[in-house]
Write a protein that holds these residues in place. Structure first.
Motif, short mmCIF file in Angstrom:
data_model
loop_
_atom_site.label_atom_id
_atom_site.label_comp_id
_atom_site.label_asym_id
_atom_site.label_seq_id
_atom_site.Cartn_x
_atom_site.Cartn_y
_atom_site.Cartn_z
N LEU A 62 13.74 -4.24 2.59
CA LEU A 62 13.77 -5.57 3.18
C LEU A 62 12.43 -5.90 3.84
O LEU A 62 11.91 -7.02 3.70
N ILE A 63 11.84 -4.93 4.54
CA ILE A 63 10.54 -5.16 5.17
C ILE A 63 9.49 -5.47 4.10
O ILE A 63 8.70 -6.41 4.24
N ALA A 64 9.47 -4.68 3.02
CA ALA A 64 8.50 -4.91 1.95
C ALA A 64 8.69 -6.28 1.32
O ALA A 64 7.71 -7.00 1.06
N HIS A 65 9.94 -6.68 1.09
CA HIS A 65 10.21 -8.00 0.52
C HIS A 65 9.72 -9.10 1.45
O HIS A 65 9.12 -10.09 1.00
N TYR A 66 9.97 -8.95 2.74
CA TYR A 66 9.55 -9.94 3.73
C TYR A 66 8.03 -10.08 3.75
O TYR A 66 7.49 -11.20 3.73
N PRO A 120 1.90 -6.47 -2.61
CA PRO A 120 1.11 -5.32 -2.17
C PRO A 120 1.91 -4.25 -1.44
O PRO A 120 1.42 -3.12 -1.29
N PHE A 121 3.12 -4.57 -0.99
CA PHE A 121 3.89 -3.62 -0.19
C PHE A 121 5.05 -3.04 -0.98
O PHE A 121 5.79 -3.76 -1.65
N SER A 166 2.98 2.83 2.25
CA SER A 166 2.55 1.51 1.81
C SER A 166 2.49 0.53 2.97
O SER A 166 1.59 -0.31 3.05
N LEU A 167 3.43 0.65 3.91
CA LEU A 167 3.49 -0.30 5.02
C LEU A 167 2.36 -0.11 6.03
O LEU A 167 2.16 -0.96 6.90
N THR A 168 1.61 0.99 5.91
CA THR A 168 0.45 1.17 6.80
C THR A 168 -0.63 0.13 6.53
O THR A 168 -1.54 -0.04 7.35
#
Length: 651
Positions: A272-276, A35-36, A42-44
């Motif tokens: 990296l944040i999205a993958h996490y 989803p990210f 997107s991260l919101t």
């Protein structure tokens, strides 16, 4: 999904007699679909999980090879800076860094007394609900079984999977597990290892970092214009991504901490944040239960972290303070913080919707000093009594009241609280109030809960003291809720009360002036936002990322501070100010003494310069007012004033 970051052009530069080349590069970043996306919008969609909001307190092991010399943080960098204290220590104890570098410190880290299960038991008893292991510091040494980097703790040093062993211990004791990564800054941080002495018998002889055989540890030379916290080198950005992705994929931590803002301030860090987040969403059928935290405001996209500082008010989003009971790495020259300081930090932070992540400093061998274990025991006793008002709580309508206003921002954590400083938390229908000190007269006054003309407001039905089974005497007046303490109280340092009632709403409380206390070195920082400002135009603003007194155009206006001196003596007065005017000056007035600080033209209202105004003489200990005012009202020229420092004379 794969994202590509492309650069164009070829740049050839000569650095330290080595060829540095930035070739066209295509960086493929393998991101798990979900989803990210690697975009702020997107991260919101991220929501901080309840476990983190409920946990409130974590313990951190900021530990690794840099602990070996017992000289504190940033040793691996500062040992390559001639004249630095850590350089001098290295020279005297290990040899010159051209011959004996940081690579030679790493094998000395054996961790021979490290018992992660024993330590985790202590940390859980002390109240920690989550634990964070160092993953990799700026020294470029991975503490896990790294797929991409040979310089790791499994291959050398202790020859143990430090991250993995910490994780097993945390799981055994039911603590959430996190890792910290400081790798993004390593490329530019380690560049002094490529230098040499500027003077002396070994002047010009390259340090061992200049040897290309060790560039996998020290990195290749950076481009001359690549000097920021995060490198512009695309190959380094790719390596960072792959190594931290390896860490996340192998250990699946509940929390990932980055030392800095979003790495590289671009799509690499966001990827990296999205993958996490996506990895955890896949594991939890769409629900994200992990926490990413870094030192950047986020609007809820991740958890904002403040290093050695706190928020000045309730933050609408969960946040975290990371700090330490001493230096970040073991430093034999530092004193440890007392337990009282830790408790006060915890209560203040929780009252403002935050968590405290506390580094418990380990010795190089992995053990703790007896003093540290004693502190953990004291903390365990306090939390066993008062944890009800800490865990699973949320902020009240106001965070607190009192003379000590813990101003927001990083690197501001030396606050001296008293019984007049109250902090609030809530849980279900209960209101909790903590007094951050013991009153001399045996009475705690909570002004926010004063009786009002509205008979339906603040109808208190019951008050109990946490950890005390007897009845508590109390009364409610127009001044405040007055609680009489029993002869024996169950806990020191901060006293917790549970308050039941209806329609509990804070009565507006006039803030009393803050009092500036000495820091650990006996000096005083009179910051802009601790001043009382007298006038209609003068106010606190923010220039250059820190508060300052500005809009000081009217010569009839002035600023003053209340300062509590614990010792008599002389103090040098140093003024940090900015101006665009020639001939600007400001008077410093104290107990009949008057000093003049002549402020040089700094050329910009955000460019501050510190100057000495002379010395004041404190005749005897006590609380006094220090004033900053125009020297001559007829010739006043505006300045911006950031702070006034009162420093004990150096021997």
């Amino acid at each position: 999904m794969k994202k590509t970051l492309a650069t164009s052009g070829v740049l050839l530069l000569i650095v330290s007699n080595q060829l540095w080349a930035q070739q066209p590069a295509s960086i493929e970043l393998p991101i798990l679909q979900g989803p990210f996306k690697p975009a702020l919008e997107s991260l919101t969609n991220y929501n901080c999980p309840e476990w983190f909001r409920n946990a409130k307190f974590g313990i951190w092991a900021h530990w690794g090879p840099q602990a070996v010399p017992m000289e504190g943080d940033w040793y691996a960098r500062n040992m390559y800076i001639q004249g630095n204290r850590q350089y001098e220590h290295h020279l005297a104890n290990y040899g010159h860094p051209s011959e004996h570098g940081y690579k030679d410190i790493i094998p000395l880290w054996k961790a021979e007394k490290w018992n992660p299960e024993r330590l985790m038991a202590l940390y859980k008893a002390a109240g920690a609900r989550y634990f964070v292991s160092m993953g990799v510091h700026h020294d470029n040494f991975d503490l896990w079984n790294s797929t991409y980097h040979k310089w790791n703790a499994v291959n050398m040093g202790p020859k143990r999977d430090v991250v993995g062993d910490w994780q097993k211990a945390a799981k055994k004791y039911g603590l959430k597990f996190g890792v910290s990564e400081h790798l993004g800054a390593s490329f530019t941080w380690f560049q002094p290892s490529h230098g040499s002495d500027k003077s002396g018998p070994k002047a010009g002889i390259p340090y061992d970092g200049a040897n290309s055989n060790y560039w996998d540890l020290y990195h290749p030379p950076a481009a001359p214009d690549d000097k920021n916290w995060y490198s512009k080198n695309p190959e380094w950005q790719k390596e960072w991504f792959m190594r931290i992705k390896d860490l996340v994929d192998k250990y699946k931590p509940d929390l990932l901490y980055t030392d800095g803002g979003v790495p590289f301030n671009n799509e690499v860090g966001l990827s990296l944040i999205a993958h996490y987040y996506n990895s955890d969403a896949l594991k939890n059928r769409g629900s994200v239960q992990v926490v990413y935290t870094c030192k950047q405001a986020s609007g809820g996209r991740w958890v904002e972290d403040l290093e050695r500082g706190v928020m000045g008010k309730i933050n609408p989003y969960p946040w975290q303070t990371d700090t330490s009971i001493g230096d970040w790495y073991y430093n034999k020259n530092w004193k440890f913080r007392p337990v009282e300081w830790t408790i006060h930090m915890l209560v203040d932070i929780v009252s403002k919707n935050g968590n405290l992540l506390l580094n418990v400093v380990q010795k190089p061998d992995g053990s703790l000093d007896a003093e540290v274990e004693q502190m953990l025991g004291q903390l365990a006793k306090w939390i066993a009594i008062n944890g009800e008002g800490i865990y699973e709580t949320r902020p009240w309508l106001v965070y607190g009241e009192g003379r000590m206003r813990a101003r927001g921002g990083s690197f501001r954590e030396d606050f001296k609280y008293t019984a007049a400083d109250i902090r609030f938390t809530t849980k279900k229908d209960a209101l909790y109030a903590f007094a951050l000190g013991l009153p001399e007269n045996g009475e705690i006054v909570i002004r926010s809960l004063a009786k009002t003309e509205d008979a339906e407001q603040n109808k208190i039905s019951k008050i109990t003291m946490l950890g005390y089974s007897g009845k508590i005497a109390w009364s409610q007046t127009a001044t405040g809720l007055v609680v009489r303490l029993p002869e024996k109280i169950p806990s020191e340092y901060a006293i917790g009360f549970k308050i039941a009632g209806k329609n509990l709403k804070p009565v507006p409380v006039e803030e009393t002036p803050p009092v500036v206390d000495a820091d650990r070195r006996g000096n005083y920082s009179l910051n802009a936002d601790d001043a009382q400002l007298h006038g209609s135009r003068i106010k606190v603003e923010n220039q250059g990322g820190q508060p300052n007194i500005g809009f000081w155009d009217d010569a009839q206006e002035w600023a003053e501070w209340r300062v509590k001196f614990s010792k008599a003596g002389e103090y040098e007065v140093r003024v940090a100010a900015a101006t665009v005017h020639n001939g600007a000056s400001v008077a410093i007035e104290f107990q009949g003494q008057k000093l003049i600080a002549n402020v040089p033209v700094t050329g910009d209202w955000a460019k501050f310069q510190e100057i000495s105004a002379g010395k004041i003489d404190v005749k005897q200990p006590g609380e006094y007012v220090l004033k900053a005012a125009p020297v001559d009202k007829s010739s006043w020229k505006a300045i911006n004033l950031r702070r006034i420092r009162l420093e004990k004379p150096r021997n």
